[in-house]
Design a protein around this motif. Structure first.
Motif, mmCIF file in Angstrom:
data_model
loop_
_atom_site.group_PDB
_atom_site.id
_atom_site.type_symbol
_atom_site.label_atom_id
_atom_site.label_comp_id
_atom_site.label_asym_id
_atom_site.label_seq_id
_atom_site.Cartn_x
_atom_site.Cartn_y
_atom_site.Cartn_z
ATOM 1 N N UNK A 206 0.845 -1.050 -0.083
ATOM 2 C CA UNK A 206 -0.153 0.227 -0.061
ATOM 3 C C UNK A 206 0.928 1.141 -0.068
ATOM 4 N N UNK A 207 0.299 2.259 -0.429
ATOM 5 C CA UNK A 207 0.845 3.683 -0.450
ATOM 6 C C UNK A 207 -0.228 4.551 0.311
ATOM 7 N N UNK A 208 0.084 5.887 0.463
ATOM 8 C CA UNK A 208 -0.802 6.703 1.281
ATOM 9 C C UNK A 208 -0.398 8.080 0.689
ATOM 10 N N UNK A 209 -1.475 9.237 0.852
ATOM 11 C CA UNK A 209 -1.051 10.568 0.713
ATOM 12 C C UNK A 209 -1.942 11.183 1.386
ATOM 13 N N UNK A 210 -1.758 12.682 1.956
ATOM 14 C CA UNK A 210 -2.810 13.281 2.566
ATOM 15 C C UNK A 210 -2.648 14.537 2.218
ATOM 16 N N UNK A 211 -3.741 15.266 1.916
ATOM 17 C CA UNK A 211 -3.913 16.773 1.666
ATOM 18 C C UNK A 211 -4.824 17.372 2.312
ATOM 19 N N UNK A 212 -4.900 18.770 2.369
ATOM 20 C CA UNK A 212 -6.284 19.621 3.027
ATOM 21 C C UNK A 212 -6.048 20.992 2.382
ATOM 22 N N UNK A 213 -7.013 21.722 2.853
ATOM 23 C CA UNK A 213 -6.860 22.959 2.347
ATOM 24 C C UNK A 213 -5.923 23.918 2.528
#
Length: 213
Positions: A206-213
């Protein structure tokens, strides 16, 4: 580890479960990880026949964000057809711009808010990016990973609710907070954690990423 999502294979017909499994469980570590400080996810594919005693959810650790601990809630999966939003190429955007304008003029709907990728927590489809797309590559084979799960802070916003809020959750004034955020999450500035997997590799890394405003 904090339980985040549990889905049975019968409720997710569009997701290819590994052979011998019928249960997807996603957990995450509620400590801040990475450059952008987000909970670190783990994916477990299991055979439900081997599940023993169900443990209670751990209480929030003092000093950690309580809104990284999802409220217990029941999932009612519904299959929808998605189209790319942030993943739509600029050439395609230019080619379709007139049709998007005609759509808005005749229906009042915006492609990006109302007809492209579904907002909220979801399996498969397109990631519900807040910022520009960031697809990870598999460290083992080098291929681009596929989107498995988006865990979003909100199920919809002040515009997308018009087409994505279920009819049974609507009220005379629009919606309730429970419908907008049943899990009680807030990831950064109303962002999301995106989980990917490589289905070409036998161990499904698996891989993952995060983002937000």
């Amino acid at each position: 580890m904090v339980p985040v999502v549990q889905v049975h294979q019968a409720d997710a017909p569009g997701i290819p479960f590994p052979e011998g499994t019928d249960l997807l469980q996603v957990l995450w570590c509620p400590y801040a990880h990475g450059e952008y400080c987000y909970p670190l996810p783990q994916v477990h594919w299991r055979d439900s026949r081997g599940i023993g005693d169900i443990l209670s959810t751990p209480a929030p650790v003092e000093g950690l964000p309580e809104d990284w601990y999802p409220n217990p809630c029941v999932v009612h999966p519904e299959q929808v057809t998605e189209y790319p939003s942030n993943d739509l190429s600029w050439d395609m955007r230019d080619a379709l711009r007139q049709r998007f304008d005609e759509l808005h003029a005749t229906t009042g709907l915006h492609y990006w808010y109302h007809l492209a990728d579904a907002p909220g927590i979801k399996l498969g489809g397109y990631p519900g990016w807040t910022q520009e797309p960031c697809w990870p590559d598999c460290e083992a084979c080098g291929g681009r990973m596929e989107h498995l799960l988006t865990v979003a802070s909100w199920e919809f916003d002040g515009e997308s609710w018009r087409t994505w809020l279920p009819v049974e959750d609507r009220t005379d004034s629009g919606w309730t907070e429970a419908a907008n955020n049943p899990a009680g999450l807030c990831l950064g500035d109303a962002g999301g954690v995106y989980i990917f997997e490589c289905r070409a590799c036998p161990d499904r890394p698996i891989g993952h990423w995060f983002d937000c405003s």
